[in-house]
Design a protein around this motif. Structure first.
Motif, PDB file in Angstrom:
ATOM      1  N   ALA A  57       0.806  -1.224   0.000  1.00 50.26           N
ATOM      2  CA  ALA A  57       0.000   0.000   0.000  1.00 50.26           C
ATOM      3  C   ALA A  57       0.838   1.273   0.000  1.00 50.26           C
ATOM      4  O   ALA A  57       0.287   2.371   0.059  1.00 50.26           O
ATOM      5  N   LEU A  58       2.152   1.137  -0.087  1.00 39.98           N
ATOM      6  CA  LEU A  58       3.029   2.307   0.015  1.00 39.98           C
ATOM      7  C   LEU A  58       3.313   2.980  -1.324  1.00 39.98           C
ATOM      8  O   LEU A  58       4.169   3.849  -1.404  1.00 39.98           O
ATOM      9  N   GLY A  59       2.615   2.585  -2.357  1.00 37.94           N
ATOM     10  CA  GLY A  59       2.841   3.178  -3.667  1.00 37.94           C
ATOM     11  C   GLY A  59       4.148   2.772  -4.305  1.00 37.94           C
ATOM     12  O   GLY A  59       4.826   3.616  -4.905  1.00 37.94           O
ATOM     13  N   PRO A  60       4.555   1.490  -4.225  1.00 38.51           N
ATOM     14  CA  PRO A  60       5.834   1.083  -4.804  1.00 38.51           C
ATOM     15  C   PRO A  60       5.804   1.140  -6.333  1.00 38.51           C
ATOM     16  O   PRO A  60       4.740   1.142  -6.960  1.00 38.51           O
ATOM     17  N   ASP A  61       6.982   1.139  -6.911  1.00 39.57           N
ATOM     18  CA  ASP A  61       7.094   1.065  -8.365  1.00 39.57           C
ATOM     19  C   ASP A  61       6.988  -0.367  -8.856  1.00 39.57           C
ATOM     20  O   ASP A  61       6.449  -0.626  -9.927  1.00 39.57           O
ATOM     21  N   VAL A  62       7.513  -1.299  -8.077  1.00 39.86           N
ATOM     22  CA  VAL A  62       7.345  -2.726  -8.355  1.00 39.86           C
ATOM     23  C   VAL A  62       7.003  -3.411  -7.036  1.00 39.86           C
ATOM     24  O   VAL A  62       7.706  -3.213  -6.041  1.00 39.86           O
ATOM     25  N   THR A  63       5.943  -4.199  -7.052  1.00 37.82           N
ATOM     26  CA  THR A  63       5.482  -4.874  -5.836  1.00 37.82           C
ATOM     27  C   THR A  63       5.439  -6.375  -6.047  1.00 37.82           C
ATOM     28  O   THR A  63       4.959  -6.846  -7.078  1.00 37.82           O
ATOM     29  N   VAL A  64       5.950  -7.118  -5.079  1.00 38.65           N
ATOM     30  CA  VAL A  64       5.740  -8.564  -5.013  1.00 38.65           C
ATOM     31  C   VAL A  64       4.721  -8.823  -3.914  1.00 38.65           C
ATOM     32  O   VAL A  64       4.892  -8.367  -2.778  1.00 38.65           O
ATOM     33  N   LEU A  65       3.661  -9.554  -4.259  1.00 40.80           N
ATOM     34  CA  LEU A  65       2.644  -9.922  -3.280  1.00 40.80           C
ATOM     35  C   LEU A  65       2.618 -11.436  -3.187  1.00 40.80           C
ATOM     36  O   LEU A  65       2.276 -12.127  -4.149  1.00 40.80           O
ATOM     37  N   GLY A  66       3.019 -11.954  -2.027  1.00 41.67           N
ATOM     38  CA  GLY A  66       3.064 -13.392  -1.848  1.00 41.67           C
ATOM     39  C   GLY A  66       1.682 -14.010  -1.759  1.00 41.67           C
ATOM     40  O   GLY A  66       0.718 -13.372  -1.331  1.00 41.67           O
ATOM     41  N   ARG A  67       1.610 -15.274  -2.166  1.00 39.82           N
ATOM     42  CA  ARG A  67       0.360 -16.034  -2.064  1.00 39.82           C
ATOM     43  C   ARG A  67       0.656 -17.335  -1.329  1.00 39.82           C
ATOM     44  O   ARG A  67       1.778 -17.849  -1.367  1.00 39.82           O
ATOM     45  N   PRO A  68      -0.335 -17.893  -0.650  1.00 40.19           N
ATOM     46  CA  PRO A  68      -0.082 -19.100   0.152  1.00 40.19           C
ATOM     47  C   PRO A  68       0.156 -20.356  -0.672  1.00 40.19           C
ATOM     48  O   PRO A  68       0.552 -21.388  -0.126  1.00 40.19           O
ATOM     49  N   ASP A  69      -0.054 -20.286  -1.991  1.00 36.63           N
ATOM     50  CA  ASP A  69       0.086 -21.479  -2.831  1.00 36.63           C
ATOM     51  C   ASP A  69       1.463 -21.601  -3.474  1.00 36.63           C
ATOM     52  O   ASP A  69       1.651 -22.367  -4.428  1.00 36.63           O
ATOM     53  N   GLY A  70       2.444 -20.842  -2.943  1.00 34.72           N
ATOM     54  CA  GLY A  70       3.783 -20.921  -3.508  1.00 34.72           C
ATOM     55  C   GLY A  70       3.965 -20.089  -4.752  1.00 34.72           C
ATOM     56  O   GLY A  70       4.962 -20.243  -5.466  1.00 34.72           O
ATOM     57  N   ARG A  71       3.029 -19.200  -5.013  1.00 37.37           N
ATOM     58  CA  ARG A  71       3.109 -18.304  -6.148  1.00 37.37           C
ATOM     59  C   ARG A  71       3.235 -16.869  -5.646  1.00 37.37           C
ATOM     60  O   ARG A  71       3.071 -16.579  -4.462  1.00 37.37           O
ATOM     61  N   ALA A  72       3.542 -15.953  -6.549  1.00 32.80           N
ATOM     62  CA  ALA A  72       3.657 -14.544  -6.195  1.00 32.80           C
ATOM     63  C   ALA A  72       3.173 -13.699  -7.351  1.00 32.80           C
ATOM     64  O   ALA A  72       3.339 -14.054  -8.522  1.00 32.80           O
ATOM     65  N   LEU A  73       2.554 -12.576  -7.014  1.00 30.41           N
ATOM     66  CA  LEU A  73       2.097 -11.611  -8.014  1.00 30.41           C
ATOM     67  C   LEU A  73       3.112 -10.477  -8.100  1.00 30.41           C
ATOM     68  O   LEU A  73       3.621 -10.008  -7.078  1.00 30.41           O
ATOM     69  N   ILE A  74       3.385 -10.013  -9.310  1.00 29.84           N
ATOM     70  CA  ILE A  74       4.275  -8.883  -9.538  1.00 29.84           C
ATOM     71  C   ILE A  74       3.434  -7.762 -10.137  1.00 29.84           C
ATOM     72  O   ILE A  74       2.815  -7.941 -11.191  1.00 29.84           O
ATOM     73  N   ARG A  75       3.401  -6.626  -9.467  1.00 29.06           N
ATOM     74  CA  ARG A  75       2.621  -5.475  -9.941  1.00 29.06           C
ATOM     75  C   ARG A  75       3.553  -4.357 -10.374  1.00 29.06           C
ATOM     76  O   ARG A  75       4.546  -4.069  -9.697  1.00 29.06           O
ATOM     77  N   LEU A  76       3.218  -3.700 -11.458  1.00 31.07           N
ATOM     78  CA  LEU A  76       3.992  -2.582 -11.983  1.00 31.07           C
ATOM     79  C   LEU A  76       3.287  -1.282 -11.623  1.00 31.07           C
ATOM     80  O   LEU A  76       2.165  -1.021 -12.082  1.00 31.07           O
ATOM     81  N   GLY A  77       3.908  -0.466 -10.787  1.00 27.70           N
ATOM     82  CA  GLY A  77       3.297   0.784 -10.361  1.00 27.70           C
ATOM     83  C   GLY A  77       1.983   0.533  -9.657  1.00 27.70           C
ATOM     84  O   GLY A  77       1.857  -0.376  -8.837  1.00 27.70           O
ATOM     85  N   GLY A  78       0.975   1.330  -9.984  1.00 23.06           N
ATOM     86  CA  GLY A  78      -0.332   1.184  -9.347  1.00 23.06           C
ATOM     87  C   GLY A  78      -1.328   0.432 -10.205  1.00 23.06           C
ATOM     88  O   GLY A  78      -2.537   0.603 -10.041  1.00 23.06           O
ATOM     89  N   ALA A  79      -0.849  -0.400 -11.118  1.00 20.43           N
ATOM     90  CA  ALA A  79      -1.737  -1.128 -12.018  1.00 20.43           C
ATOM     91  C   ALA A  79      -2.663  -2.058 -11.251  1.00 20.43           C
ATOM     92  O   ALA A  79      -2.324  -2.556 -10.173  1.00 20.43           O
ATOM     93  N   ALA A  80      -3.829  -2.312 -11.832  1.00 23.06           N
ATOM     94  CA  ALA A  80      -4.773  -3.245 -11.219  1.00 23.06           C
ATOM     95  C   ALA A  80      -4.441  -4.685 -11.578  1.00 23.06           C
ATOM     96  O   ALA A  80      -4.831  -5.614 -10.874  1.00 23.06           O
TER      97      ALA A  80
END
Length: 440
Positions: A161-184
């Motif tokens: 939620a800090l407005g990063p330029d690149v975000t990794v969001l962990g998931r419990p299934d051993g996967r991770a989401l990569i977000r670019l800027g504030g994209a949905a």
């Protein structure tokens, strides 16, 4: 619940005519109270000896204080112009400058409580440290701005939620989401590949910024005709040799920062300590170091200007709470300093119109409320909160301007303690008035 910031379209593209002026440990900033050094602390992680080295640098070369920034870094102030290479040599010996050419771009935050609350969440801290090694080994990464921010979130949504330029969001299934800027939308990868995917995302940004020709510092500054696309990042990951999927639109979680907290009833658990306004004397800092040595020997500096001390195998000593509170550091979750932040203000900043820290101290006990408040000495609002609603207090020539979510700003609030405390308490506690109904 806050949502990720979106890149609002601009009527005209933002064109940078120079590089950013962010200070580092090697490139000092001239302030009114002396020179300033900003030491990047990737993931906020310090060993006890590294934390002691920072205190020694502040005593030997600075003003005897350490400041925690809104990106979980540490600043030394009051450095003499002729201090030479002394601070850098001390920091380097402690392992805090592993790649001098990269030291300003190591802006990496991670969930402070990652790995401390059981195995049900991924260890975002490990990802962040693995990425830091990749970043420091990448010659191209030195072209990033000192303001570009990477975040590794264990899935709860705090640093995301800090407005990063690149975000990794962990998931419990051993996967991770990569977000670019504030994209949905996002790219999904296997968790072990997340650090490599983030480095590819940074290179993608640099390529796009070069094509745009605007010298953008951050993803949000890219012009609309040069967006970053999840599908393109997924393609780059595939070229690099690992699978990535365009995961489409995602619902992004949100979690508040860790509140101040002492040991649990059994004398265990992480300690979450808040130095008021994120500033600690070296004596206060050394109390944290000494307590950390009773636990895991580790300090985690947070982007909310706090410090998390992970527990060791044995319970904390019974004297720990009193030791920390006797040092005027906050452990109680309902203390007056929770969610109160401020920029440097006078006398350290020439642009400031007020000694905002002194004003904050004068009213803090009388201006409590659930909404965070940030005191700013000028319109730049350095270090203001991100990812949540907050009360905006900005110094002006004739008092403060006060703005609260959903309400019109109040101009020229007198800076006398009584009047300022009353106005601020009202802004922090009273819910915004409903908008008037529109007659048809």
């Amino acid at each position: 619940m806050p949502t990720p910031p979106s890149a609002a379209p601009r009527e005209k593209p933002l064109i940078r005519d120079r590089g950013d002026a962010c200070p580092g440990a090697l490139r000092l900033h001239a302030a009114d109270d002396g020179f300033l050094a900003r030491v990047r602390i990737p993931a906020g992680l310090l060993t006890a000896p590294q934390a002691e080295a920072l205190a020694l640098a502040a005593d030997r070369f600075g003003d005897g204080h350490l400041e925690i920034t809104s990106r979980g870094n540490v600043q030394l102030r009051g450095l003499a112009e002729d201090c030479g290479a002394g601070p850098a040599e001390l920091l380097d010996a402690a392992g805090l400058l592993p790649a001098p050419a990269h030291e300003r771009v190591r802006n990496i935050v991670a969930t402070p409580m990652a790995g401390l609350e059981g195995p049900h969440r991924p260890d975002a801290l490990a990802w962040a440290l693995a990425f830091d090694r990749l970043l420091c080994a990448s010659a191209g990464a030195t072209a990033l701005s000192g303001r570009f921010l990477f975040a590794f979130d264990d899935g709860r949504g705090d640093v995301a939620a800090l407005g990063p330029d690149v975000t990794v969001l962990g998931r419990p299934d051993g996967r991770a989401l990569i977000r670019l800027g504030g994209a949905a939308d996002a790219v999904e990868v296997a968790a072990p590949h997340a650090p490599r995917a983030v480095l590819l995302a940074a290179a993608y940004f640099l390529d796009t910024a070069a094509a745009a020709g605007t010298r953008a510092w951050r993803v949000s500054e890219l012009p609309p005709e040069h967006p970053l696309k999840a599908a393109e990042l997924a393609r780059r990951c595939a070229v690099a040799g690992f699978e990535a999927v365009d995961a489409g639109t995602q619902a992004w979680p949100y979690a508040p920062p860790p509140a101040p907290a002492g040991p649990d009833a059994d004398g265990r658990g992480a300690l979450c300590v808040l130095p008021p306004l994120g500033r600690a004397s070296t004596a206060q800092w050394r109390v944290l170091v000494e307590v950390a040595e009773q636990g895991r020997g580790q300090l985690r500096v947070t982007p909310w200007r706090g410090v998390v001390l992970p527990p060791g195998d044995a319970p904390w000593a019974a004297s720990v709470t009193a030791r920390i509170e006797d040092a005027a550091l906050v452990l109680a979750p309902d203390g007056p300093w929770q969610s109160v932040t401020a920029c440097t203000g006078r006398p350290g900043c020439a642009k400031s119109l007020a000694d905002v820290r002194a004003d904050a101290r004068a009213v803090v006990d009388r201006a409590r409320g659930p909404l965070p408040v940030h005191w700013s000495g000028c319109e730049r609002r350095c270090g203001h909160p991100r990812g949540t609603a907050w009360v905006d207090l900005v110094a002006g020539p004739t008092g403060y301007r006060l703005a609260a979510p959903g309400r019109p700003a109040r101009h020229h609030v007198p800076d006398t303690p009584t009047e300022l405390a009353a106005a601020l308490a009202d802004a922090r506690t009273t819910p915004p008035a409903p908008e008037p109904a529109v007659k048809k």
